[in-house]
Design a protein around this motif. Structure first.
Motif, PDB file in Angstrom:
ATOM      1  N   TYR A 125       0.835  -1.207   0.000  1.00 16.11           N
ATOM      2  CA  TYR A 125       0.000   0.000   0.000  1.00 16.11           C
ATOM      3  C   TYR A 125       0.867   1.253   0.000  1.00 16.11           C
ATOM      4  N   GLY A 126       1.930   1.227   0.779  1.00 14.15           N
ATOM      5  CA  GLY A 126       2.825   2.383   0.820  1.00 14.15           C
ATOM      6  C   GLY A 126       3.500   2.649  -0.508  1.00 14.15           C
ATOM      7  N   PHE A 127       3.997   1.592  -1.158  1.00 16.03           N
ATOM      8  CA  PHE A 127       4.649   1.766  -2.456  1.00 16.03           C
ATOM      9  C   PHE A 127       3.655   2.130  -3.553  1.00 16.03           C
ATOM     10  N   SER A 128       2.419   1.713  -3.404  1.00 18.11           N
ATOM     11  CA  SER A 128       1.423   1.944  -4.446  1.00 18.11           C
ATOM     12  C   SER A 128       0.815   3.350  -4.387  1.00 18.11           C
ATOM     13  N   LYS A 129       0.533   3.856  -3.197  1.00 20.06           N
ATOM     14  CA  LYS A 129      -0.267   5.073  -3.067  1.00 20.06           C
ATOM     15  C   LYS A 129       0.502   6.273  -2.523  1.00 20.06           C
ATOM     16  N   TYR A 130       1.767   6.113  -2.202  1.00 16.88           N
ATOM     17  CA  TYR A 130       2.545   7.238  -1.694  1.00 16.88           C
ATOM     18  C   TYR A 130       3.721   7.492  -2.626  1.00 16.88           C
ATOM     19  N   ASP A 131       4.067   8.752  -2.760  1.00 18.29           N
ATOM     20  CA  ASP A 131       5.239   9.153  -3.532  1.00 18.29           C
ATOM     21  C   ASP A 131       6.300   9.690  -2.575  1.00 18.29           C
ATOM     22  N   PHE A 132       7.478   9.134  -2.651  1.00 23.59           N
ATOM     23  CA  PHE A 132       8.584   9.588  -1.810  1.00 23.59           C
ATOM     24  C   PHE A 132       9.885   9.402  -2.584  1.00 23.59           C
ATOM     25  N   LYS A 133      10.919  10.023  -2.094  1.00 19.10           N
ATOM     26  CA  LYS A 133      12.205  10.022  -2.784  1.00 19.10           C
ATOM     27  C   LYS A 133      12.788   8.617  -2.838  1.00 19.10           C
ATOM     28  N   TYR A 134      13.333   8.264  -3.984  1.00 16.68           N
ATOM     29  CA  TYR A 134      13.961   6.955  -4.238  1.00 16.68           C
ATOM     30  C   TYR A 134      12.965   5.796  -4.104  1.00 16.68           C
ATOM     31  N   LYS A 135      11.707   6.101  -4.344  1.00 19.71           N
ATOM     32  CA  LYS A 135      10.676   5.054  -4.235  1.00 19.71           C
ATOM     33  C   LYS A 135      10.951   3.898  -5.196  1.00 19.71           C
ATOM     34  N   ASN A 136      11.221   4.207  -6.448  1.00 20.42           N
ATOM     35  CA  ASN A 136      11.461   3.156  -7.442  1.00 20.42           C
ATOM     36  C   ASN A 136      12.732   2.379  -7.142  1.00 20.42           C
ATOM     37  N   LEU A 137      13.738   3.067  -6.628  1.00 18.71           N
ATOM     38  CA  LEU A 137      14.989   2.397  -6.289  1.00 18.71           C
ATOM     39  C   LEU A 137      14.781   1.397  -5.161  1.00 18.71           C
ATOM     40  N   PHE A 138      14.062   1.811  -4.126  1.00 16.50           N
ATOM     41  CA  PHE A 138      13.804   0.901  -3.002  1.00 16.50           C
ATOM     42  C   PHE A 138      12.975  -0.307  -3.447  1.00 16.50           C
ATOM     43  N   PHE A 139      12.000  -0.056  -4.303  1.00 16.48           N
ATOM     44  CA  PHE A 139      11.179  -1.164  -4.779  1.00 16.48           C
ATOM     45  C   PHE A 139      12.010  -2.121  -5.637  1.00 16.48           C
ATOM     46  N   ALA A 140      12.913  -1.574  -6.430  1.00 14.72           N
ATOM     47  CA  ALA A 140      13.794  -2.421  -7.237  1.00 14.72           C
ATOM     48  C   ALA A 140      14.719  -3.259  -6.347  1.00 14.72           C
ATOM     49  N   LEU A 141      15.194  -2.671  -5.252  1.00 17.73           N
ATOM     50  CA  LEU A 141      16.036  -3.422  -4.322  1.00 17.73           C
ATOM     51  C   LEU A 141      15.261  -4.559  -3.673  1.00 17.73           C
ATOM     52  N   ILE A 142      13.992  -4.305  -3.353  1.00 16.37           N
ATOM     53  CA  ILE A 142      13.152  -5.365  -2.780  1.00 16.37           C
ATOM     54  C   ILE A 142      12.979  -6.501  -3.783  1.00 16.37           C
ATOM     55  N   LEU A 143      12.720  -6.153  -5.035  1.00 17.63           N
ATOM     56  CA  LEU A 143      12.579  -7.184  -6.059  1.00 17.63           C
ATOM     57  C   LEU A 143      13.891  -7.925  -6.279  1.00 17.63           C
ATOM     58  N   GLY A 144      15.012  -7.209  -6.133  1.00 18.06           N
ATOM     59  CA  GLY A 144      16.310  -7.853  -6.318  1.00 18.06           C
ATOM     60  C   GLY A 144      16.584  -8.940  -5.300  1.00 18.06           C
ATOM     61  N   THR A 145      16.044  -8.796  -4.104  1.00 21.84           N
ATOM     62  CA  THR A 145      16.259  -9.834  -3.091  1.00 21.84           C
ATOM     63  C   THR A 145      15.571 -11.140  -3.456  1.00 21.84           C
ATOM     64  N   MET A 146      14.577 -11.090  -4.349  1.00 20.19           N
ATOM     65  CA  MET A 146      13.904 -12.312  -4.782  1.00 20.19           C
ATOM     66  C   MET A 146      14.822 -13.181  -5.638  1.00 20.19           C
ATOM     67  N   MET A 147      15.877 -12.592  -6.207  1.00 20.83           N
ATOM     68  CA  MET A 147      16.790 -13.339  -7.063  1.00 20.83           C
ATOM     69  C   MET A 147      17.862 -14.083  -6.278  1.00 20.83           C
ATOM     70  N   ILE A 148      17.951 -13.827  -4.981  1.00 23.62           N
ATOM     71  CA  ILE A 148      18.999 -14.436  -4.157  1.00 23.62           C
ATOM     72  C   ILE A 148      18.422 -15.647  -3.439  1.00 23.62           C
ATOM     73  N   PRO A 149      18.955 -16.841  -3.658  1.00 22.67           N
ATOM     74  CA  PRO A 149      18.449 -18.026  -2.938  1.00 22.67           C
ATOM     75  C   PRO A 149      18.623 -17.878  -1.438  1.00 22.67           C
ATOM     76  N   GLY A 150      17.599 -18.259  -0.690  1.00 23.67           N
ATOM     77  CA  GLY A 150      17.656 -18.121   0.762  1.00 23.67           C
ATOM     78  C   GLY A 150      18.742 -18.961   1.406  1.00 23.67           C
ATOM     79  N   GLU A 151      19.117 -20.067   0.753  1.00 26.36           N
ATOM     80  CA  GLU A 151      20.130 -20.947   1.328  1.00 26.36           C
ATOM     81  C   GLU A 151      21.496 -20.278   1.410  1.00 26.36           C
ATOM     82  N   LEU A 152      21.739 -19.275   0.537  1.00 28.88           N
ATOM     83  CA  LEU A 152      23.040 -18.604   0.555  1.00 28.88           C
ATOM     84  C   LEU A 152      23.272 -17.819   1.841  1.00 28.88           C
TER      85      LEU A 152
END
Length: 290
Positions: free
Chosen positions: A108-135
């Motif tokens: 909800y925060g990422f969807s309905k609020y605008d703040f500085k570096y919003k897209n960068l933070f969201f991209a970082l969150i998506l980037g963590t999906m590429m890292i296997p948890g076992e590592l």
């Protein structure tokens, strides 16, 4: 319309209906085959839990046997299966509730609020999906050790607060299901941000939350590696880890193991049956465009 044209029209209409009927029949047959393939593993598990180890190892089992009670008694003699069931329930329900609430709140925060570096933070969150948890399991173990949380349920519950896939999935829903006009109207009426989230946003996202909740529940319920590393007390282990303990060094009690697997699958099937209507509503809503 002349008689030959009428006869030709009727002939074309008859052929069209025949082709449509044939197409439907082929689709139904394929769907039945697909459903049988999906049900086959569960049927095999159920049938195997009613036979002896020798039958399971040497025969193709198609019909139920009469050894379910004996297999269950041997399972109870090896592990406290209902204690493991309770442990899994505590861990899974707590983790799933945290995952759903904070994933929806973050989305909800990422969807309905605008703040500085919003897209960068969201991209970082998506980037963590590429890292296997076992590592990160070694670093996670050391971190929990420094927090004095080893051999407790907290390391299995609290990580549900940060779920990258949940944030990504629910943000897409929030973008389309929750309009800015409704939020602005609520704010003009004096509704606070958290109250608007709880009273407006959550009900609108409920079908999608139910859909994601099944995935979160199944993922936590079937978790094996992290509980085995974090928990040292066997009585605190969740059911999947306890069922794995029935496997001996030189032999495996397959009958007891299948009974344990059957017990561990029941909550997942009950949850899916309870929320299947929500899932279908969500799929139907996603198929419609304004």
């Amino acid at each position: 319309m002349s008689i030959p044209q009428t006869a030709r029209y009727k002939d074309l209409n008859k052929r069209y209906k025949l082709r449509r009927s044939l197409g439907r029949t082929i689709i139904y047959v394929l769907l039945i085959i697909l459903a049988a393939i999906c049900i086959l593993p569960f049927y095999s598990m159920l049938i195997s839990s009613t036979h002896t180890n020798q039958d399971i190892s040497t025969k193709l089992l198609l019909w139920p046997g009469n050894q379910f009670v004996n297999n269950y008694e041997r399972l109870m003699g090896t592990i406290n299966v209902w204690r493991g069931f309770l442990n899994s329930l505590i861990i899974t329900v707590s983790s799933t509730v945290l995952t759903l609430y904070f994933s929806a709140l973050t989305a909800y925060g990422f969807s309905k609020y605008d703040f500085k570096y919003k897209n960068l933070f969201f991209a970082l969150i998506l980037g963590t999906m590429m890292i296997p948890g076992e590592l990160g399991i070694i670093g996670f173990f050391q971190q929990m050790n420094s927090f004095h949380m080893l051999n407790t349920y907290w390391p299995l519950i609290l990580p549900g607060i940060a779920n990258a896939f949940g944030t990504f999935f629910l943000k897409q829903i929030c973008d389309t299901a929750v309009s800015h006009e409704i939020l602005e109207s609520a704010r003009m009426d004096g509704c606070g941000e958290l109250k608007a989230f709880h009273r407006l946003v959550l009900p609108m996202m409920l079908p999608s939350i139910a859909t994601f909740g099944i995935f979160a529940f199944i993922g936590t319920w079937n978790s094996f590696l992290t509980p085995m590393i974090i928990l040292f007390n066997n009585n605190m282990q969740p059911l999947p880890v306890m069922v794995a303990m029935t496997r001996g060094q030189f032999s495996t009690d397959y009958g007891a193991q299948y009974v344990g697997i059957l017990i561990s699958v029941i909550p997942i099937m009950v949850l899916f049956a309870a929320l299947s209507k929500k899932i279908m509503n969500n799929i139907s809503a996603g198929a419609l465009k304004e």
